[in-house]
Design a protein around this motif. Structure first.
Motif, PDB file in Angstrom:
ATOM      1  N   VAL A   1      78.155  20.903  13.635  1.00  0.00           N
ATOM      2  CA  VAL A   1      79.271  19.968  13.565  1.00  0.00           C
ATOM      3  C   VAL A   1      78.838  18.593  14.075  1.00  0.00           C
ATOM      4  O   VAL A   1      78.176  18.496  15.111  1.00  0.00           O
ATOM      5  N   HIS A   2      79.205  17.542  13.347  1.00  0.00           N
ATOM      6  CA  HIS A   2      78.959  16.154  13.742  1.00  0.00           C
ATOM      7  C   HIS A   2      80.312  15.482  13.971  1.00  0.00           C
ATOM      8  O   HIS A   2      81.110  15.389  13.049  1.00  0.00           O
ATOM      9  N   ILE A   3      80.563  15.018  15.208  1.00  0.00           N
ATOM     10  CA  ILE A   3      81.782  14.274  15.529  1.00  0.00           C
ATOM     11  C   ILE A   3      81.324  13.046  16.318  1.00  0.00           C
ATOM     12  O   ILE A   3      81.009  13.167  17.496  1.00  0.00           O
ATOM     13  N   LEU A   4      81.270  11.880  15.676  1.00  0.00           N
ATOM     14  CA  LEU A   4      80.674  10.679  16.282  1.00  0.00           C
ATOM     15  C   LEU A   4      79.302  11.011  16.845  1.00  0.00           C
ATOM     16  O   LEU A   4      78.421  11.395  16.101  1.00  0.00           O
ATOM     17  N   ASN A   5      79.089  10.885  18.172  1.00  0.00           N
ATOM     18  CA  ASN A   5      77.782  11.180  18.767  1.00  0.00           C
ATOM     19  C   ASN A   5      77.586  12.648  19.106  1.00  0.00           C
ATOM     20  O   ASN A   5      76.514  13.039  19.539  1.00  0.00           O
ATOM     21  N   VAL A   6      78.612  13.453  18.940  1.00  0.00           N
ATOM     22  CA  VAL A   6      78.517  14.878  19.258  1.00  0.00           C
ATOM     23  C   VAL A   6      77.880  15.603  18.078  1.00  0.00           C
ATOM     24  O   VAL A   6      78.327  15.486  16.948  1.00  0.00           O
ATOM     25  N   ARG A   7      76.823  16.346  18.376  1.00  0.00           N
ATOM     26  CA  ARG A   7      76.151  17.167  17.372  1.00  0.00           C
ATOM     27  C   ARG A   7      75.868  18.511  18.018  1.00  0.00           C
ATOM     28  O   ARG A   7      75.033  18.613  18.904  1.00  0.00           O
ATOM     29  N   GLN A   8      76.597  19.531  17.548  1.00  0.00           N
ATOM     30  CA  GLN A   8      76.466  20.835  18.167  1.00  0.00           C
ATOM     31  C   GLN A   8      76.929  21.918  17.199  1.00  0.00           C
ATOM     32  O   GLN A   8      77.765  21.677  16.338  1.00  0.00           O
ATOM     33  N   SER A   9      76.398  23.098  17.377  1.00  0.00           N
ATOM     34  CA  SER A   9      76.793  24.237  16.572  1.00  0.00           C
ATOM     35  C   SER A   9      78.171  24.728  17.021  1.00  0.00           C
ATOM     36  O   SER A   9      78.484  24.720  18.210  1.00  0.00           O
ATOM     37  N   ALA A  10      78.997  25.157  16.061  1.00  0.00           N
ATOM     38  CA  ALA A  10      80.341  25.635  16.378  1.00  0.00           C
ATOM     39  C   ALA A  10      80.689  26.825  15.488  1.00  0.00           C
ATOM     40  O   ALA A  10      80.204  26.938  14.359  1.00  0.00           O
ATOM     41  N   PHE A  11      81.529  27.722  16.019  1.00  0.00           N
ATOM     42  CA  PHE A  11      81.996  28.903  15.297  1.00  0.00           C
ATOM     43  C   PHE A  11      83.419  28.684  14.802  1.00  0.00           C
ATOM     44  O   PHE A  11      84.234  28.108  15.511  1.00  0.00           O
ATOM     45  N   ALA A  12      83.718  29.184  13.610  1.00  0.00           N
ATOM     46  CA  ALA A  12      85.090  29.183  13.090  1.00  0.00           C
ATOM     47  C   ALA A  12      85.756  30.456  13.598  1.00  0.00           C
ATOM     48  O   ALA A  12      85.393  31.555  13.200  1.00  0.00           O
ATOM     49  N   ARG A  13      86.723  30.324  14.493  1.00  0.00           N
ATOM     50  CA  ARG A  13      87.375  31.488  15.104  1.00  0.00           C
ATOM     51  C   ARG A  13      88.626  31.927  14.350  1.00  0.00           C
ATOM     52  O   ARG A  13      88.970  33.101  14.367  1.00  0.00           O
ATOM     53  N   LYS A  14      89.315  30.993  13.693  1.00  0.00           N
ATOM     54  CA  LYS A  14      90.549  31.322  12.977  1.00  0.00           C
ATOM     55  C   LYS A  14      90.675  30.380  11.785  1.00  0.00           C
ATOM     56  O   LYS A  14      90.402  29.192  11.906  1.00  0.00           O
ATOM     57  N   ILE A  15      91.079  30.897  10.635  1.00  0.00           N
ATOM     58  CA  ILE A  15      91.201  30.093   9.412  1.00  0.00           C
ATOM     59  C   ILE A  15      92.587  30.306   8.813  1.00  0.00           C
ATOM     60  O   ILE A  15      93.035  31.438   8.664  1.00  0.00           O
ATOM     61  N   GLU A  16      93.259  29.194   8.484  1.00  0.00           N
ATOM     62  CA  GLU A  16      94.559  29.236   7.799  1.00  0.00           C
ATOM     63  C   GLU A  16      94.493  28.320   6.586  1.00  0.00           C
ATOM     64  O   GLU A  16      94.093  27.166   6.705  1.00  0.00           O
ATOM     65  N   ILE A  17      94.910  28.814   5.430  1.00  0.00           N
ATOM     66  CA  ILE A  17      94.960  27.990   4.222  1.00  0.00           C
ATOM     67  C   ILE A  17      96.145  27.041   4.335  1.00  0.00           C
ATOM     68  O   ILE A  17      97.223  27.440   4.755  1.00  0.00           O
ATOM     69  N   VAL A  18      95.938  25.758   3.987  1.00  0.00           N
ATOM     70  CA  VAL A  18      97.020  24.767   4.051  1.00  0.00           C
ATOM     71  C   VAL A  18      97.270  24.180   2.672  1.00  0.00           C
ATOM     72  O   VAL A  18      96.373  24.075   1.859  1.00  0.00           O
ATOM     73  N   ASN A  19      98.535  23.787   2.439  1.00  0.00           N
ATOM     74  CA  ASN A  19      98.900  23.125   1.190  1.00  0.00           C
ATOM     75  C   ASN A  19      99.207  21.652   1.405  1.00  0.00           C
ATOM     76  O   ASN A  19      99.110  20.862   0.491  1.00  0.00           O
ATOM     77  N   THR A  20      99.598  21.270   2.621  1.00  0.00           N
ATOM     78  CA  THR A  20      99.784  19.861   2.943  1.00  0.00           C
ATOM     79  C   THR A  20      98.686  19.494   3.914  1.00  0.00           C
ATOM     80  O   THR A  20      98.360  20.262   4.801  1.00  0.00           O
ATOM     81  N   ASN A  21      98.081  18.324   3.738  1.00  0.00           N
ATOM     82  CA  ASN A  21      96.932  17.987   4.560  1.00  0.00           C
ATOM     83  C   ASN A  21      96.824  16.503   4.806  1.00  0.00           C
ATOM     84  O   ASN A  21      97.508  15.703   4.204  1.00  0.00           O
ATOM     85  N   ALA A  22      95.906  16.136   5.682  1.00  0.00           N
ATOM     86  CA  ALA A  22      95.694  14.743   6.067  1.00  0.00           C
ATOM     87  C   ALA A  22      94.958  13.956   4.986  1.00  0.00           C
ATOM     88  O   ALA A  22      94.916  12.739   5.028  1.00  0.00           O
ATOM     89  N   PHE A  23      94.349  14.640   4.007  1.00  0.00           N
ATOM     90  CA  PHE A  23      93.581  13.940   2.976  1.00  0.00           C
ATOM     91  C   PHE A  23      94.465  13.448   1.842  1.00  0.00           C
ATOM     92  O   PHE A  23      94.058  12.615   1.057  1.00  0.00           O
ATOM     93  N   GLY A  24      95.675  14.008   1.692  1.00  0.00           N
ATOM     94  CA  GLY A  24      96.565  13.611   0.614  1.00  0.00           C
ATOM     95  C   GLY A  24      96.156  14.159  -0.730  1.00  0.00           C
ATOM     96  O   GLY A  24      96.481  13.601  -1.763  1.00  0.00           O
ATOM     97  N   LEU A  25      95.434  15.264  -0.749  1.00  0.00           N
ATOM     98  CA  LEU A  25      94.970  15.875  -1.989  1.00  0.00           C
ATOM     99  C   LEU A  25      95.935  16.981  -2.414  1.00  0.00           C
ATOM    100  O   LEU A  25      96.716  17.478  -1.624  1.00  0.00           O
ATOM    101  N   PRO A  26      95.879  17.416  -3.686  1.00  0.00           N
ATOM    102  CA  PRO A  26      96.738  18.516  -4.127  1.00  0.00           C
ATOM    103  C   PRO A  26      96.377  19.826  -3.422  1.00  0.00           C
ATOM    104  O   PRO A  26      95.318  19.927  -2.816  1.00  0.00           O
ATOM    105  N   PRO A  27      97.250  20.854  -3.512  1.00  0.00           N
ATOM    106  CA  PRO A  27      97.000  22.126  -2.830  1.00  0.00           C
ATOM    107  C   PRO A  27      95.658  22.744  -3.205  1.00  0.00           C
ATOM    108  O   PRO A  27      95.158  22.569  -4.312  1.00  0.00           O
ATOM    109  N   SER A  28      95.102  23.498  -2.266  1.00  0.00           N
ATOM    110  CA  SER A  28      93.798  24.124  -2.451  1.00  0.00           C
ATOM    111  C   SER A  28      93.860  25.228  -3.499  1.00  0.00           C
ATOM    112  O   SER A  28      94.808  25.992  -3.554  1.00  0.00           O
ATOM    113  N   HIS A  29      92.823  25.331  -4.309  1.00  0.00           N
ATOM    114  CA  HIS A  29      92.793  26.368  -5.326  1.00  0.00           C
ATOM    115  C   HIS A  29      91.607  27.311  -5.152  1.00  0.00           C
ATOM    116  O   HIS A  29      91.574  28.367  -5.743  1.00  0.00           O
TER     117      HIS A  29
END
Length: 137
Positions: free
Chosen positions: A53-81
């Motif tokens: 994961v890269h977040i500004l100057n932070v570079r470190q390995s990270a685990f995905a612990r929980k995943i939820e599918i979303v239909n509304t998002n911060a990107f303003g794109l259509p729902p995920s397919h």
């Protein structure tokens, strides 16, 4: 820009990406992010997926612990397919899919804030996201 005069013992405690703040900063090991998987042929992202994961100057390995599918998002794109719910392993993400993911840093806590942009990668898999929340330690 600023300059600090530190003894050698104090300098050894510093590492790249650390911040100097007036108030006491809080670091976190876990954070939530809304992500979009951009590319990665033949790869699926599931729970316990590990990426760099890269977040500004932070570079470190990270685990995905929980995943939820979303239909509304911060990107303003259509729902995920491209994401689907696999009965055996839970939710599976592929290129073109978007989800809200709870990440946990693998090595140490970092100073991050909601609203920061992030990039994650693992081999040929690439994705972007926005941090939506943090859990304080």
């Amino acid at each position: 820009m600023s300059c600090l005069s530190l003894k050698k013992e104090d300098r050894l405690k510093l590492r790249r990406g650390m911040v100097v703040l007036k108030e006491s900063p809080s670091s976190t090991r876990e954070f939530d992010a809304e992500i979009c998987v951009l590319k990665g042929e033949g790869t699926t992202i599931r729970k316990s997926y590990q990426a760099y994961v890269h977040i500004l100057n932070v570079r470190q390995s990270a685990f995905a612990r929980k995943i939820e599918i979303v239909n509304t998002n911060a990107f303003g794109l259509p729902p995920s397919h491209a994401a689907h719910n696999d009965d055996d392993d839970g939710i599976v993400l592929r290129p073109g899919s978007r989800a809200k993911v709870h990440f946990e840093f693998a090595q140490r806590p970092e100073y991050i804030r909601p609203g920061m942009r992030m990039l994650f990668r693992d081999g040929r898999v690439r994705g972007v996201g926005i941090i939506t929340g943090i859990q304080s330690d």
